[in-house]
Design an enzyme around this catalytic site. Structure first.
Site, mmCIF file in Angstrom:
data_model
loop_
_atom_site.group_PDB
_atom_site.id
_atom_site.type_symbol
_atom_site.label_atom_id
_atom_site.label_comp_id
_atom_site.label_asym_id
_atom_site.label_seq_id
_atom_site.Cartn_x
_atom_site.Cartn_y
_atom_site.Cartn_z
ATOM 1 C CG HIS A 75 -8.597 0.343 -6.970
ATOM 2 N ND1 HIS A 75 -8.244 1.519 -6.363
ATOM 3 C CD2 HIS A 75 -9.921 0.194 -6.739
ATOM 4 C CE1 HIS A 75 -9.304 2.062 -5.786
ATOM 5 N NE2 HIS A 75 -10.339 1.265 -5.987
ATOM 6 N N PRO A 295 2.955 -0.241 6.802
ATOM 7 C CG PRO A 295 1.597 1.518 7.511
ATOM 8 C CD PRO A 295 2.841 0.767 7.868
ATOM 9 C CE LYS A 299 3.100 -6.631 -1.713
ATOM 10 N NZ LYS A 299 1.883 -6.629 -2.517
ATOM 11 C CE1 TYR A 387 0.207 -0.439 -3.748
ATOM 12 C CE2 TYR A 387 -1.574 -1.744 -4.691
ATOM 13 C CZ TYR A 387 -1.151 -0.722 -3.871
ATOM 14 O OH TYR A 387 -2.067 0.010 -3.156
HETATM 15 C C1 DHB Z 1 -4.673 1.149 2.547
HETATM 16 C C2 DHB Z 1 -3.614 0.966 3.402
HETATM 17 C C3 DHB Z 1 -2.348 0.881 2.893
HETATM 18 O O1 DHB Z 1 -1.305 0.699 3.711
HETATM 19 C C4 DHB Z 1 -2.109 0.967 1.536
HETATM 20 O O2 DHB Z 1 -0.838 0.891 1.060
HETATM 21 C C5 DHB Z 1 -3.161 1.137 0.698
HETATM 22 C C6 DHB Z 1 -4.459 1.230 1.211
HETATM 23 C C7 DHB Z 1 -6.046 1.248 3.115
HETATM 24 O O3 DHB Z 1 -6.216 1.128 4.327
HETATM 25 O O4 DHB Z 1 -6.981 1.486 2.337
#
Ligand code: DHB
Length: 424
Positions: A75, A295, A299, A387
């Site tokens: 991505h 989440p 990270k 990121y």
């Molecule tokens: C996913 C989980 C995340 O916390 C995030 O920021 C991006 C993707 C995932 O599980 O695909």
């Protein structure tokens, strides 16, 4: 009591413990990895899905990237959707890097298969593990093996890679340990659905109804999340209610979320935590054993990859070059990257979620922030840099010694990321 011995005893066979065992094997250092859960249980626990470029480069340098290449997706950016308006953050343009969508449990499977192929000693389903003598010269892990034999694993060092609820961090005496902790007044409701993707890239949606994240898994299964009450019961929600919630939070002109049967529902708590120090005597914490992030921004696994890269090189330096300098500073070194990622995860979370006690000032300020981040090149460059991830190890002296067996493996992720910034 059965007595066995190794150089580094590793508690926990999640991604942190297995990645460390692989790296130490490259350096010619012997390990035994002990894990409470079964291999199947870990492989079937759904976790986040984003690998930073440095993490991908590290897995590649270990020769474990075949499935990641064939089944993962690269991505080059994400969409921030601000009250229905799409604002793309173009990682490739801003920082020349990208991320890989490939779930953590698949990384685990690749690391576990690779460990078996490499002949690493990894023992699942061991019980009643206890740490002994971490303040002395000869620590040990005492545990009950799968055949019921109480066993004493004597080692030179112990790596605590046993996650946020493990035994390792509690072995650091209370009076020496600071638990830096924050809980958020919301959780994530996570679903897996059988449907094609609704967009090419991930959508992080801010809306007056709360946050939602549209992620992906495969061409036929998708992962989605929405902000919820942290004490919510997933079974209280019907599929129709879930889709209504996701639809109204992601609504945008010309956009339609593709629905499908929902086959998994969970509520995920949101916490930030850092244990300081991350080392005590001959015990070294790595990954979730030392810290937890909410989440948003995914990270967790990437932080574990950074910790074990630093720790593996510090151990190699001790064994091969007879120098304890990198081991002595392991915790302080790892914590610099950890705190940067803690800030980023807290910041993404704060900027994108609806806060239950926010007033009109707070809400308008948050929209101002999102506007700044998505319209200023400086603002979006910070997001893109954080990121896609900072280098896993410092470029400070000692870490990238080309003469060391690990130097080449660790340098690969710096070349790939193009990030040669100094050790911050
Ligand atoms: C996913 C989980 C995340 O916390 C995030 O920021 C991006 C993707 C995932 O599980 O695909």
């Amino acid at each position: 009591m059965l007595d066995i011995r190794t150089q580094v005893g590793i508690v926990g066979a999640g991604p942190a413990g297995l990645l460390l065992a692989h790296l130490l094997a490259v350096a010619g250092i012997e390990t035994v990895v002990l894990e409470k859960r079964s291999r199947e249980e870990i492989a079937h626990t759904h976790r986040a899905g984003i690998l930073e470029q440095g993490t991908v480069d590290l897995i590649t340098a270990l020769g474990l990237d075949a499935r990641l290449r064939s089944e993962g997706f690269t991505h080059h950016g994400i969409e921030l959707r601000v009250d229905g308006e799409a604002r793309r953050i173009d990682f490739a343009d801003l920082v020349g890097r990208s991320v890989q969508l490939y779930p953590q449990q698949e990384v685990f499977t690749d690391l576990a298969d690779g460990a078996a192929a490499r002949g690493l000693d990894v023992r699942f389903e061991v019980t009643d593990a206890e740490l002994e003598g971490i303040e002395g010269e000869s620590p040990a892990i005492v545990f009950t093996d799968t055949d019921g034999a109480r066993t004493r694993l004597a080692c030179d060092f112990i790596a605590g890679c046993d996650g946020s609820r493990g035994i390792s961090k509690r072995a650091i005496p209370d009076e020496l340990r600071t638990d830096n902790f924050r809980e958020y007044p919301f959780g994530w409701f996570g679903i897996l659905t059988e449907a094609p993707p609704s967009a090419d890239e991930l959508i992080y949606a801010h809306s007056p109804h709360g946050f939602a994240l549209i992620s992906q898994r495969t061409p036929t299964t998708q992962r989605m999340y929405f902000q919820c009450d942290p004490s919510d019961d997933p079974d209280r929600w019907t599929d129709e209610q879930i889709w209504d919630e996701l639809d109204r939070r992601t609504a945008a002109p010309g956009f339609a979320l593709t629905h499908g049967p929902i086959f998994d529902k969970t509520v995920i708590p949101m916490r930030s935590y850092v244990c300081e120090p991350m080392q005590h005597g001959r015990l070294f914490l790595a990954g979730d054993a030392g810290h937890t992030v909410p989440p948003t921004g995914a990270k967790g696994l990437n932080l574990a990859a950074g910790d074990v890269s630093v720790l593996a090189r510090a151990l190699e330096r001790h064994y091969r070059e007879g120098k304890g300098d990198l081991l002595a500073t392991y915790g302080a070194t790892a914590l610099r990257r950890v705190w940067k990622a803690q800030h980023f995860s807290w910041w993404m979370t704060s900027m994108l979620h609806t806060h239950p006690d926010a007033n009109s000032f707070d809400n308008r300020r948050q929209l101002g922030e999102l506007d700044l981040v998505t319209t200023s090149r400086a603002g979006s460059t910070y997001l893109a840099e954080a990121y896609t991830g900072w280098s896993l190890i410092p470029t400070a002296p000692g870490y990238l010694d080309p003469a060391s067996a690990l130097g080449e493996v660790l340098a690969s992720q710096l070349r790939g990321s193009g990030d040669m910034s100094p050790s911050r």
